[in-house]
Design an enzyme around this catalytic site. Structure first.
Site, mmCIF file in Angstrom:
data_model
loop_
_atom_site.group_PDB
_atom_site.id
_atom_site.type_symbol
_atom_site.label_atom_id
_atom_site.label_comp_id
_atom_site.label_asym_id
_atom_site.label_seq_id
_atom_site.Cartn_x
_atom_site.Cartn_y
_atom_site.Cartn_z
ATOM 1 C CE LYS A 1 -7.465 1.137 1.228
ATOM 2 N NZ LYS A 1 -7.176 0.515 1.662
ATOM 3 C CG HIS B 1 -3.360 -0.770 -2.396
ATOM 4 N ND1 HIS B 1 -4.275 0.780 -2.781
ATOM 5 C CD2 HIS B 1 -3.519 -0.799 -0.986
ATOM 6 C CE1 HIS B 1 -4.245 0.744 -0.654
ATOM 7 N NE2 HIS B 1 -3.604 0.219 -0.483
ATOM 8 C CB SER C 1 -1.134 -0.397 1.171
ATOM 9 O OG SER C 1 0.014 -0.424 2.187
HETATM 10 C C1 LIG Z 1 -7.394 0.516 3.220
HETATM 11 C C2 LIG Z 1 -6.048 -0.965 3.640
HETATM 12 C C3 LIG Z 1 -7.221 -1.939 4.413
HETATM 13 C C4 LIG Z 1 -7.912 -1.496 5.443
HETATM 14 O O1 LIG Z 1 -9.370 -1.088 4.577
HETATM 15 P P1 LIG Z 1 -10.405 -0.739 5.396
HETATM 16 O O2 LIG Z 1 -11.716 -1.156 4.145
HETATM 17 O O3 LIG Z 1 -10.247 0.908 4.692
HETATM 18 O O4 LIG Z 1 -10.994 -0.650 6.733
HETATM 19 C C5 LIG Z 1 -6.645 -3.003 4.226
HETATM 20 N N1 LIG Z 1 -5.698 -3.357 3.601
HETATM 21 C C6 LIG Z 1 -5.127 -2.787 2.967
HETATM 22 C C7 LIG Z 1 -3.820 -2.975 2.385
HETATM 23 C C8 LIG Z 1 -5.379 -1.559 2.790
HETATM 24 O O5 LIG Z 1 -4.569 -0.808 1.999
#
Ligand SMILES: *Cc1c(COP(=O)(O)O)cnc(C)c1O
Length: 390
Positions: free
Chosen positions: A236, A204, A176
C-alpha cells in the site's frame, strides 16, 4: 447434480455482485490506462505514490543486479538473503520494536501470526469489520472465535469475560473499507486489564498516520506493551509488496518456528526487499507527501459535503461514499468512468449487505485540480441517476 458453476455465476450477476478485473496497461499511478481508456484513478492503495517512484524502481533494478530475480527457497532453507535481513532490521527500527519478520503478503502475515499464537483452547476476539484475512485466520486457528461490535470496547469487554486460554484481540488499525481509526488506546486498556494480547493490522495506517509515517501506533504513541503484535503491509503506502510482523525477540522467534505461512513458502524476491528499503526511506523522510494528502482529504471532504454526499467518519485517504444499493453503486461507478474517472464499486460480501459504496482513495500523487475534477464528475453523474429510494 454437482458443481453447477453457471448457476452460481448467474445468481451473482443477477444480484449485481459480479466481479470483473479492470485491465491495467500502464504503470500504477493516478493517471492510468485501463482497457484502452485513459482514466484519472481514485481507487488504488498507493497512498504516497511510491509504486512507480523512479528511486524505488532503480533500487529494484540494483537489487536484481546484486541478488538476481528469485528468492529460490524458503527463508529457513537458503532463501533468506542479506537484502531481506537489512529490511527486517530497518522495519524493526522504524516501528520501535526489537524485531520484525518479513512476510510475502499481508494475507499470509495475518494467517501466520494468528495461527502461530492461538489454537484449540484459546480465544481470538476480532472487530466485526476486520479485514477478510484476519477473519479467515481466526477461523483457521481452531481457537474460540468471536467478533465484537465495531470499535466498541464495551462489547470487547463482555466477550473477554467469557474468554479462555491465551486470548488475542485483533483489530485493523485503519478500517480498510471505511477509513476510520481503531479506538486503540481504549481497546488496549480493555484487553490488557483482562490479560489479553492486542494484535493490530495497520495495512492502511503505515505511511499515512504519524509524523514519520509510523502508522496508528505512532499516532497514539503505543509501544510494545500495549500492542505486542504489529502487522504492516508493503503493497500500500510502501508501493512495493509483502508485509511484516513487528514485536519482541520472543514473538519473532516463535513465528519463525511455528508460523506455517512463513515456513512453507518461498521468500519474496530479494530485489523487492531492496526496493522496499528505498521506499521506507522516502516514506519516513519526505513528510510532504503526508501533508499534501491531508490537504487533499480536507478539500475532498469539504466538496463532497457541499454536494450532499454521505461521507464516513474518516481522517485517512480512504474516503468512501456510502451508496447502499449495489446496482446504484455500479451505475455511479460506470457514470464516472464515462467521464474519465476510475473508482470501483465495493459491494457485499466485501462490505455488509446494504452498504455498497464507492471507495474513493486519495494519493499524494493527486493534485488539488484532480480532486476538483472528481467532485465535478460526481455532481454530473449523480444528476443523471434516478433518485435513490432508500
Ligand atoms: C490489503 C490488506 C491486507 C492484505 O495485504 P496483502 O499484502 O495485500 O496480502 C491485510 N490486511 C488489511 C487490513 C488490508 O487492507
Amino acid at each position: 447434480m454437482s458443481f453447477d458453476l453457471s448457476a452460481r455465476l448467474a445468481e451473482r450477476r443477477a444480484a449485481h455482485l459480479y466481479r470483473q478485473r479492470p485491465l491495467l496497461e500502464s504503470p500504477q499511478g493516478v493517471q492510468v490506462t485501463v482497457d484502452g481508456q485513459q482514466l484519472l484513478a481514485f481507487c488504488s492503495n498507493d497512498y504516497l505514490g511510491l509504486a512507480s517512484h523512479p528511486q524505488v524502481a532503480e533500487a529494484m533494478q540494483e537489487g536484481v543486479r546484486r541478488w538476481g530475480v528469485g528468492g529460490g527457497a524458503s527463508h529457513l532453507v537458503v532463501g533468506h538473503s542479506t537484502a531481506h535481513h537489512a529490511l527486517e532490521d530497518a522495519l524493526a527500527e522504524f516501528t520501535g520494536r526489537p524485531r520484525a519478520l518479513l512476510m510475502s503478503s499481508g494475507y499470509m502475515a495475518n494467517l501466520g501470526a494468528i495461527t502461530a499464537l492461538v489454537g484449540q483452547g484459546d480465544t481470538v476476539l476480532q472487530d466485526r469489520l476486520n479485514h477478510a484475512s484476519l477473519l479467515d485466520a481466526g477461523l483457521l486457528s481452531g481457537a474460540r472465535f468471536s467478533r465484537y461490535l465495531h470499535n466498541d470496547p464495551h462489547s470487547l469487554a463482555q466477550r473477554l469475560t467469557r474468554a479462555s486460554g491465551n486470548t488475542l484481540v485483533v483489530t485493523d488499525g485503519v478500517f480498510s473499507m471505511d477509513g476510520d481509526l481503531a479506538e486503540l488506546p481504549a481497546l488496549c486498556r480493555t484487553a490488557r486489564s483482562a490479560g489479553a494480547w492486542v494484535m493490530v493490522d495497520d495495512a492502511h495506517g503505515f505511511g499515512c498516520l504519524g509524523d514519520s509515517g509510523g502508522g496508528i501506533v505512532e499516532h497514539f504513541g503505543l509501544g510494545l506493551e500495549e500492542v505486542p503484535v504489529l502487522v504492516g503491509t508493503l503493497g500500500k503506502s510502501f508501493g512495493t509488496a509483502g508485509a511484516f510482523i513487528a514485536g519482541s525477540e520472543e514473538l519473532i522467534e516463535t513465528l519463525i518456528q511455528f508460523a506455517r505461512p512463513y515456513i512453507y513458502t518461498t521468500s519474496q524476491p530479494p530485489a523487492l526487499a531492496w526496493a522496499t528499503l528505498r521506499s521506507l526511506r522516502l516514506l519516513r523522510e519526505e513528510s510532504w507527501r503526508r501533508e499534501h494528502l491531508r490537504a487533499l482529504i480536507s478539500r475532498f471532504r469539504a466538496g463532497a459535503g457541499e454536494l450532499g454526499l454521505q461521507l464516513m467518519d474518516s481522517p485517512t485517504p480512504i474516503q468512501p461514499l456510502l451508496i447502499g444499493d449495489s446496482e446504484r453503486a455500479l451505475q455511479l461507478s460506470a457514470g464516472l468512468r464515462r467521464r474519465g474517472i476510475l473508482i470501483s464499486a465495493i459491494r457485499p460480501p466485501t462490505v455488509p449487505r446494504g452498504t455498497a459504496r464507492l471507495r474513493v482513495t486519495l494519493s499524494a500523487a493527486h493534485e488539488q485540480a484532480d480532486v476538483d475534477r472528481l467532485l465535478e464528475a460526481l455532481q454530473q453523474t449523480l444528476a443523471e441517476l434516478p433518485e435513490s429510494h432508500q
